[in-house]
Enzyme design. Structure first.
Site, mmCIF file in Angstrom:
data_model
loop_
_atom_site.group_PDB
_atom_site.id
_atom_site.type_symbol
_atom_site.label_atom_id
_atom_site.label_comp_id
_atom_site.label_asym_id
_atom_site.label_seq_id
_atom_site.Cartn_x
_atom_site.Cartn_y
_atom_site.Cartn_z
ATOM 1 N N GLU A 124 0.754 -1.129 -0.125
ATOM 2 C CA GLU A 124 -0.065 -0.013 0.029
ATOM 3 C C GLU A 124 0.957 1.317 0.028
ATOM 4 O O GLU A 124 1.981 1.321 0.514
ATOM 5 C CB GLU A 124 -1.021 0.100 1.372
ATOM 6 C CG GLU A 124 -1.759 -1.052 1.395
ATOM 7 C CD GLU A 124 -2.392 -0.994 3.000
ATOM 8 O OE1 GLU A 124 -1.928 -0.302 3.631
ATOM 9 O OE2 GLU A 124 -2.954 -1.999 3.316
ATOM 10 N N LYS A 126 2.545 4.629 1.015
ATOM 11 C CA LYS A 126 2.776 5.007 2.501
ATOM 12 C C LYS A 126 2.304 6.594 2.334
ATOM 13 O O LYS A 126 3.080 7.302 1.817
ATOM 14 C CB LYS A 126 3.866 4.858 3.277
ATOM 15 C CG LYS A 126 4.336 5.451 4.362
ATOM 16 C CD LYS A 126 5.475 4.951 5.051
ATOM 17 C CE LYS A 126 5.638 5.151 6.495
ATOM 18 N NZ LYS A 126 5.501 6.597 7.058
ATOM 19 N N ASP A 128 1.688 10.269 3.297
ATOM 20 C CA ASP A 128 2.231 11.242 4.128
ATOM 21 C C ASP A 128 1.488 12.191 4.820
ATOM 22 O O ASP A 128 1.147 13.401 4.412
ATOM 23 C CB ASP A 128 3.434 11.942 3.440
ATOM 24 C CG ASP A 128 4.515 12.592 4.558
ATOM 25 O OD1 ASP A 128 4.560 12.421 5.366
ATOM 26 O OD2 ASP A 128 5.454 13.365 3.711
ATOM 27 N N GLU A 184 -5.346 7.277 7.612
ATOM 28 C CA GLU A 184 -4.425 8.432 7.407
ATOM 29 C C GLU A 184 -5.342 9.713 6.984
ATOM 30 O O GLU A 184 -5.752 9.640 6.137
ATOM 31 C CB GLU A 184 -3.417 8.067 6.479
ATOM 32 C CG GLU A 184 -2.014 9.180 6.524
ATOM 33 C CD GLU A 184 -1.002 8.542 7.690
ATOM 34 O OE1 GLU A 184 -1.247 7.485 8.351
ATOM 35 O OE2 GLU A 184 0.033 9.184 7.801
ATOM 36 N N TYR A 236 -6.849 2.058 6.616
ATOM 37 C CA TYR A 236 -5.612 0.911 6.263
ATOM 38 C C TYR A 236 -5.608 -0.140 7.313
ATOM 39 O O TYR A 236 -4.621 -0.969 7.345
ATOM 40 C CB TYR A 236 -4.369 1.509 5.601
ATOM 41 C CG TYR A 236 -3.852 2.604 6.409
ATOM 42 C CD1 TYR A 236 -3.586 2.258 7.890
ATOM 43 C CD2 TYR A 236 -3.596 3.808 6.150
ATOM 44 C CE1 TYR A 236 -2.747 3.165 8.499
ATOM 45 C CE2 TYR A 236 -2.771 4.725 6.980
ATOM 46 C CZ TYR A 236 -2.535 4.425 8.119
ATOM 47 O OH TYR A 236 -1.771 5.316 8.854
ATOM 48 N N CYS A 418 33.554 24.943 25.027
ATOM 49 C CA CYS A 418 31.981 24.980 24.823
ATOM 50 C C CYS A 418 31.773 26.553 24.337
ATOM 51 O O CYS A 418 31.929 27.471 24.998
ATOM 52 C CB CYS A 418 31.165 24.673 26.121
ATOM 53 S SG CYS A 418 29.781 25.143 26.091
ATOM 54 N N CYS A 436 30.990 19.286 26.274
ATOM 55 C CA CYS A 436 31.234 20.319 27.459
ATOM 56 C C CYS A 436 31.376 19.637 28.686
ATOM 57 O O CYS A 436 30.479 18.806 29.072
ATOM 58 C CB CYS A 436 30.202 21.259 27.133
ATOM 59 S SG CYS A 436 30.194 22.452 28.606
ATOM 60 N N CYS A 442 27.127 24.741 32.928
ATOM 61 C CA CYS A 442 26.804 25.118 31.537
ATOM 62 C C CYS A 442 25.371 25.191 31.394
ATOM 63 O O CYS A 442 24.593 24.385 31.486
ATOM 64 C CB CYS A 442 27.018 24.170 30.505
ATOM 65 S SG CYS A 442 26.858 24.455 28.855
HETATM 66 S S1 IVH Z 1 0.082 0.446 9.000
HETATM 67 C C1 IVH Z 1 0.355 -1.247 12.719
HETATM 68 N N1 IVH Z 1 -0.545 1.523 6.479
HETATM 69 O O1 IVH Z 1 3.075 5.423 8.590
HETATM 70 C C2 IVH Z 1 0.775 -0.662 11.438
HETATM 71 N N2 IVH Z 1 0.671 3.130 8.049
HETATM 72 O O2 IVH Z 1 5.568 4.973 9.660
HETATM 73 C C3 IVH Z 1 -0.063 0.806 11.294
HETATM 74 N N3 IVH Z 1 1.437 5.360 7.176
HETATM 75 O O3 IVH Z 1 2.202 5.907 11.871
HETATM 76 C C4 IVH Z 1 0.486 1.474 10.272
HETATM 77 N N4 IVH Z 1 0.465 5.073 5.322
HETATM 78 O O4 IVH Z 1 0.764 7.070 10.129
HETATM 79 C C5 IVH Z 1 0.030 2.043 7.891
HETATM 80 N N5 IVH Z 1 -0.815 2.480 4.206
HETATM 81 C C6 IVH Z 1 -0.445 2.447 5.450
HETATM 82 C C7 IVH Z 1 0.193 3.770 5.724
HETATM 83 C C8 IVH Z 1 0.735 3.978 7.072
HETATM 84 C C9 IVH Z 1 0.943 5.774 6.112
HETATM 85 C C10 IVH Z 1 1.911 6.015 8.417
HETATM 86 C C11 IVH Z 1 1.003 5.826 9.701
HETATM 87 C C12 IVH Z 1 1.993 5.231 10.651
HETATM 88 C C13 IVH Z 1 3.374 5.606 9.952
HETATM 89 C C14 IVH Z 1 4.467 4.855 10.390
#
Ligand code: IVH
Length: 695
Positions: A124, A126, A128, A184, A236, A418, A436, A442
């Site tokens: 899937e 990922k 952002d 997300e 997801y 320092c 330091c 400090c």
């Molecule tokens: S699964 C237990 N699927 O990536 C697994 N995460 O780096 C839960 N994210 O905190 C996450 N797309 O915010 C999953 N297709 C996807 C995702 C995804 C984005 C994010 C999510 C997670 C972060 C981890």
């Protein structure tokens, strides 16, 4: 903005105050909540000073939301905290194709899957954005929360209700009675650009990237503001698959679609590494043409029974991998190298750059790591450098563009004193950082330690931002953590109480004291994390807290562990994730008399609440020590260990009088014999399996 105060008209002042209120709120958020300031402290102070000067000249124009009347970033809070029923985990990262091969190999080994059996993975994109969890009861969306620290998030239900992609009611018969759907929240590029254009037209500050825009939008106090923001949601995951009665993640995604959730249409079911990698590279090349930001591909083991067997580490599931896309790079001019002093005294070089856009974000600072890195890359002030951003990671200087170096350049010489307190900065053998030695004298270290102490994942004292901590430290109001808790009492007797100081008022002072008072009770894991012991981050703090349960047990063990012969030391090292180096830092911390004094006075002010023990289960193996011996046929040794630990047991490698059970597989060796001699109960693999399943 640049008009002298004496010449400014009332009308202009009014407009400027409005703009400043918004601008400062924006930078407060970056600073306090996202830890990603975009402007220097000096520039920030200039904004505040300008605001104060205008307010002084035109007191009748002081706005309700004047930055002077508040501290921190209250525009975006306070939201109610929500304890997640099941922790919201993160993902392990991979970068190269080889990491994916390794991931598959790990799965095979863990589950003992023969090479001819395919392992299906769901791939899937990922997204952002920011993750959120949605609780449904009887089909009704009742609670929406941010991820927070994974254990505890913030209640943003009202804001999430405004998203069209989130069904408010699911009437389907087969939708679980109680469940959490996770996914997300994100913003599409075109929506983001249109929104920013509109903001610009209205003179509002605009967001740096879609992710920030989405984060800022869900954390609005007024949900009618969120409603106007073009937020989207991809589902997801869930808190637990069990009530869905599905065998695979793919089936789960299909169900989500049936019930009205939006599932990423690009998700793909793959059955070989080659297929997975082809998908990755295809999407990587299409990345810039997608309507939203993605920073990699997530692979998830499709079979849920396999997922369950693999389980999770404290941080991330073992059955998933985030395969990140390579970082985006850019070239720019290195204007200066600044030396910062950290909480532990480490001198960290920071590159001050000609601002440049990388991956949609304006970057003006980058990390140079340490002295050796600068020497290795031969980075010099005045160079043209290649920098890169990888996801949320701080931008880094990758290399110098040699051809563009001027003839008058000279190597950077790293300071041996320092920059903050002038003490010697020394490098101990085997350490990368020059440190330091000023310790308490400090200011940089002490103030940073205090700042860490009150930060969100530690004592979480609302409204006590780093600016205040630093100011209070400089004025001698607080020197050590305990002073924070005596502040109110001392303020009552002070001739210059907080409420009369610049930037403070009756309400803001009261609020601060209230926030401090509300933190006099603190869970052990937060307390441990707050102490700022080197290498003890949130994850380690949690491990320690769950292992030792109470502060008394923990501190006693840490002192006893000073002697490596002592059982306490062996016990400490037996914690998964604690090695010799972390142990050494923990022991050193407790060995230092000054730290013990700090702890003693702090404990007069606060109560540390016991942690739930690791063995939350009612299993007969809870708190017991198990030894496995011989070849197991139903699961690998690693899996057996993980499963035993999940039941609250400790797994040891040798049999002693302290062993509670010995599980014998095929061809057991001497361990089974010693168990018999010592009278330790012996279980066959079948008996262990039954007992482990609670049958
Ligand atoms: S699964 C237990 N699927 O990536 C697994 N995460 O780096 C839960 N994210 O905190 C996450 N797309 O915010 C999953 N297709 C996807 C995702 C995804 C984005 C994010 C999510 C997670 C972060 C981890």
């Amino acid at each position: 903005m640049h008009k002298p105060i004496e010449k400014i008209t009332e009308e202009d002042a009014k407009e400027e105050l409005r703009r400043l209120a918004e601008l400062i709120a924006y930078h407060d958020r970056l600073y306090y909540l996202e830890d990603q300031p975009e402007i220097s402290d000096a520039d920030y102070d200039a904004l505040r000073l300008r605001n104060a000067a205008l307010e002084k000249k035109f007191p009748h124009l002081i706005r309700e939301d004047s930055p002077n009347l508040r501290v921190g970033a209250p525009l975006l809070g306070p939201f109610k905290k929500v304890q997640h029923r099941k922790e919201m985990l993160s993902l392990d990262n991979g970068f190269e194709d080889q990491d994916v091969h390794d991931f598959m190999e790990r799965i095979r080994r863990f589950l003992n899957i023969p090479p001819e059996t395919p392992i299906e993975l769901v791939a899937e994109p990922k997204i952002d954005g920011l993750s959120a969890t949605l609780e449904y009861q009887k089909g009704l969306f009742v609670l929406g929360a941010t991820r927070g620290d994974g254990t505890e998030g913030e209640d943003i239900t009202e804001n999430l209700k405004t998203l069209k992609d989130i069904p408010a009611l699911i009437a389907a018969q087969d939708f679980p009675n109680v469940t959490e759907i996770r996914g997300e929240v994100y913003m599409r590029h075109e929506d983001f650009l249109a929104m920013n254009q509109e903001r610009e037209a209205q003179g509002q500050p605009f967001f740096a990237n879609p992710r920030n825009a989405a984060a800022g939008s869900v954390r609005q106090l007024d949900s009618s503001v969120t409603a106007k923001r073009p937020l989207k949601f991809f589902a997801y995951a869930c808190d637990e698959y069990a009530p869905f009665h599905v065998k695979t993640h793919w089936e789960f995604l299909e169900k989500l679609k049936e019930w009205g959730f939006v599932v990423n249409p690009l998700a793909k079911l793959c059955s070989t590494v080659d297929e997975v990698l082809a998908y990755y590279h295809e999407l990587e090349s299409k990345r810039t043409t997608l309507p939203y930001d993605i920073d990699g591909i997530v692979y998830k083991v499709n079979r849920i029974d396999w997922q369950n067997r693999m389980g999770s580490s404290t941080r991330a599931p073992r059955w998933a991998l985030a395969h990140k896309f390579p970082a985006e790079q850019a070239q720019t001019h290195l204007n200066d190298i600044l030396i910062q002093v950290g909480r532990t005294g480490a001198l960290t070089p920071v590159a001050i750059l000609q601002p440049v856009t990388v991956g949609g974000v304006v970057v003006s600072r980058a990390s140079l790591h340490n002295e050796d890195e600068i020497a290795r890359k031969d980075v010099r002030v005045g160079d043209t450098v290649v920098i890169q951003r990888a996801g949320d990671v701080i931008p880094q200087v990758v290399r110098v563009v040699g051809e563009k170096r001027g003839s008058d350049s000279h190597p950077f010489s790293f300071p041996h004193t320092c920059p903050v307190c002038g003490s010697h900065a020394v490098r101990l053998p085997g350490e990368v950082a020059r440190k330091c030695i000023g310790g308490l004298i400090c200011g940089a270290q002490a103030a940073l330690r205090l700042r860490h102490f009150v930060s969100r994942d530690a004592f979480d004292i609302e409204g006590f931002g780093s600016k205040h901590v630093e100011a209070f430290y400089k004025e001698g109001l607080i020197h050590s953590p305990a002073d924070i808790f005596t502040l109110e009492e001392r303020d009552r007797q002070s001739l210059t109480p907080l409420r009369n100081r610049e930037g403070w008022g009756d309400l803001s002072a009261k609020n601060l004291f209230k926030a401090i008072a509300s933190r006099r009770k603190i869970p052990l894991h937060r307390f441990i994390y707050a102490l700022g012991i080197p290498q003890v981050g949130q994850a380690t703090a949690k491990l320690l807290a769950r292992h030792y349960v109470s502060y008394e047990m923990w501190q006693e063990a840490m002192r006893a562990a000073k002697n490596p012969e002592n059982e306490a030391y062996i016990d400490l090292m037996s914690i998964d994730g604690v090695g010799p180096s972390v142990s050494a830092d923990l022991i050193a911390f407790f060995d230092e008399p000054h730290n013990r004094e700090v702890l003693a006075s702090l404990l007069k002010e606060v109560t540390v609440v016991d942690e739930k023990p690791l063995a939350a289960s009612s299993s007969i193996f809870a708190n017991k020590t198990i030894v496995f011996t011989g070849a197991l046929t139903h699961m690998t040794r690693v899996e057996a260990k993980v499963r035993a630990e999940a039941l609250g047991a400790k797994v040891a490698s040798s049999v002693s009088a302290k062993t509670d059970y010995v599980v014998v597989g095929e061809d057991p060796g001497s361990k089974a014999k010693s168990a018999k001699e010592l009278g330790v109960p012996i279980l066959t693999e079948e008996e262990w399996l039954k007992a482990a399943r609670g049958l």
